[in-house]
Design a protein around this motif. Structure first.
Motif, PDB file in Angstrom:
ATOM      1  N   VAL A  82      -1.604  -5.346  -4.651  1.00 18.67           N
ATOM      2  CA  VAL A  82      -1.189  -3.947  -4.696  1.00 18.67           C
ATOM      3  C   VAL A  82      -2.415  -3.042  -4.742  1.00 18.67           C
ATOM      4  N   THR A  83      -2.478  -2.078  -3.859  1.00 14.81           N
ATOM      5  CA  THR A  83      -3.606  -1.138  -3.893  1.00 14.81           C
ATOM      6  C   THR A  83      -3.270   0.115  -3.098  1.00 14.81           C
ATOM      7  N   ASP A  92      -2.274  -6.409  -9.280  1.00 18.30           N
ATOM      8  CA  ASP A  92      -2.011  -4.969  -9.171  1.00 18.30           C
ATOM      9  C   ASP A  92      -3.321  -4.212  -9.373  1.00 18.30           C
ATOM     10  N   GLU A  93      -3.894  -3.713  -8.297  1.00 15.18           N
ATOM     11  CA  GLU A  93      -5.172  -2.988  -8.322  1.00 15.18           C
ATOM     12  C   GLU A  93      -6.214  -3.749  -9.147  1.00 15.18           C
ATOM     13  N   SER A  96       3.660  -0.536  -8.195  1.00 13.33           N
ATOM     14  CA  SER A  96       3.606  -1.316  -9.446  1.00 13.33           C
ATOM     15  C   SER A  96       5.001  -1.650  -9.943  1.00 13.33           C
ATOM     16  N   VAL A  97       5.904  -0.702  -9.866  1.00  9.01           N
ATOM     17  CA  VAL A  97       7.273  -0.951 -10.336  1.00  9.01           C
ATOM     18  C   VAL A  97       7.882  -2.115  -9.560  1.00  9.01           C
ATOM     19  N   VAL A 152       0.831  -1.187   0.000  1.00  6.15           N
ATOM     20  CA  VAL A 152       0.000   0.000   0.000  1.00  6.15           C
ATOM     21  C   VAL A 152       0.879   1.255   0.000  1.00  6.15           C
ATOM     22  N   GLY A 153       0.343   2.342  -0.499  1.00 10.14           N
ATOM     23  CA  GLY A 153       1.088   3.606  -0.528  1.00 10.14           C
ATOM     24  C   GLY A 153       0.435   4.531  -1.529  1.00 10.14           C
TER      25      GLY A 153
END
Ligand code: ATP
Ligand code: MG
Length: 334
Positions: free
Chosen positions: A212-213, A180-181, A49-50, A41-42
């Motif tokens: 990832v979100t 990723d999201e 994503s990277v 998270v961030g």
């Protein structure tokens, strides 16, 4: 079996641009446990994503791992070439992106797409692959799998495409699923269904997940462990219960700020949410010292010149801050 399936050690992934070197992942360290979900998270631009895409080197032409190591299932996969990684992708590691439409092939039917993965990676015959495809579509909660199998991706709704993507991602029973999201583009009801589905699949198949979100509510629901990213680095990682307890002995001021920005049911009506003032620093203009110092209400002169390391403050709890003890921090005292 080792407790950890994936470990990223001090990863630096850079973009070469006309304006300079962008250090998108700037010393990322994190671990994913076997059969567990790690939530990353961030804020936007923090390098989530990277970091996730560095695992399989799903890179743009101007992007590259500068240094650091990525270990997967006992193997140092960061040394593998893109070609070698292609064999791992869809086999041991699957990826789901935010936009399912763009990841599905519009000229192939759903069954062709999933069957091809199965025939390629699991040596199935066409008939076996078709049967397994129908089974997988059922597993991801599609009630009329035979009909959907014959459809082309443009004929599917967003929620249906994302289910198909998940079915495809699971076709090879991956050890690791990188999402990723995956639900950001979907409406809340469908989002809830997909999240529930991913949790069930994790429990049934023992798949590890990297989720990832930037949505803390989703992280709270999904993640066993959490890595909080800021400006290309992990600033805190711990068990999700520790992060969300709201009264942990140790915390990063950035995590504290993120937590204070979530509305709680117990909040009095009209209470103003605390939002962290300022924005993530521009990657071409990073501050010296701690990257969060310019926005941190606890920052001291030391923070503005020296950069803290990611330190294990208690078992399985890492923080990148000179003053990780939450109870003793107070504005402007240090
Ligand atoms: N193609 C590119 N060229 C140059 N810089 C890039 C490129 N793609 C991403 N970056 C930079 O890398 C940094 C990290 O981006 P990343 O996409 O990982 O952020 P993120 O945390 O996933 O954000 P979001 O929540 O918006 O998806 C950003 O500063 C971004 O500007
Ligand atoms: Mg992103």
């Amino acid at each position: 079996m080792d407790k950890y399936l994936l470990e990223i050690k001090d990863l630096h992934t850079y973009f070469t641009t006309k304006r300079g070197l962008i250090k998108a992942a700037n010393g990322v360290s994190l671990k994913v446990q076997n059969g567990k979900t790690l939530g990353i998270v961030g804020e936007s631009g923090s390098g989530k994503s990277v970091t996730a895409m560095s695992i399989l080197k799903l890179f743009e032409h101007n992007q590259k791992i500068h240094s650091g190591e990525i270990w997967f299932d006992g193997e140092k996969i960061s040394s593998l070439t893109q070609n070698e990684l292609r064999k791992i992708r869809g086999n041991d590691i699957s990826v789901i992106f935010q936009e399912p439409m763009t990841s599905l092939n519009p000229v192939l039917t759903v069954t062709r797409q999933i069957s091809e993965v199965l025939m390629l990676h699991q040596d199935m015959t066409k008939d076996q692959a078709h049967a397994r495809t129908i089974e997988l579509l059922g597993l991801v909660g599609i009630s009329n799998p035979e009909k959907i199998a014959k459809a082309y991706s443009f004929q599917l709704s967003g929620g249906m495409s994302q289910r198909v993507m998940i079915a495809m991602a699971l076709a090879c029973r991956p050890k690791l699923l990188i999402a990723d999201e995956p639900t950001t583009a979907l409406d809340v009801t469908i989002q809830a269904q997909i999240l529930k589905l991913m949790n069930e699949l994790k429990d049934e198949l023992g798949t590890s997940i990297i989720f990832v979100t930037h949505d803390l509510g989703v992280i709270n629901e999904m993640a066993d462990d959490v890595a909080v990213m800021y400006s290309g680095q992990v600033v805190e990682s711990a068990n999700s219960k520790v992060i969300f307890s709201g009264k942990a002995k140790y915390s990063h001021p950035y995590t504290e700020g993120l937590m204070n920005s979530i509305p709680r049911l117990s909040d009095e009506k009209g209470k103003k949410l605390e939002v962290i003032p300022g924005t993530v620093p521009h990657p071409l203009d990073l501050p010296p010292g701690c990257k969060f110092a310019p926005r941190c209400k606890y920052a001291t002169d030391k923070c503005r010149v020296e950069e803290p390391e990611l330190v294990e403050v208690e078992k399985d709890h890492h923080i990148r801050c000179f003053y990780p003890e939450s109870g003793v921090r107070s504005d402007g005292e240090k």
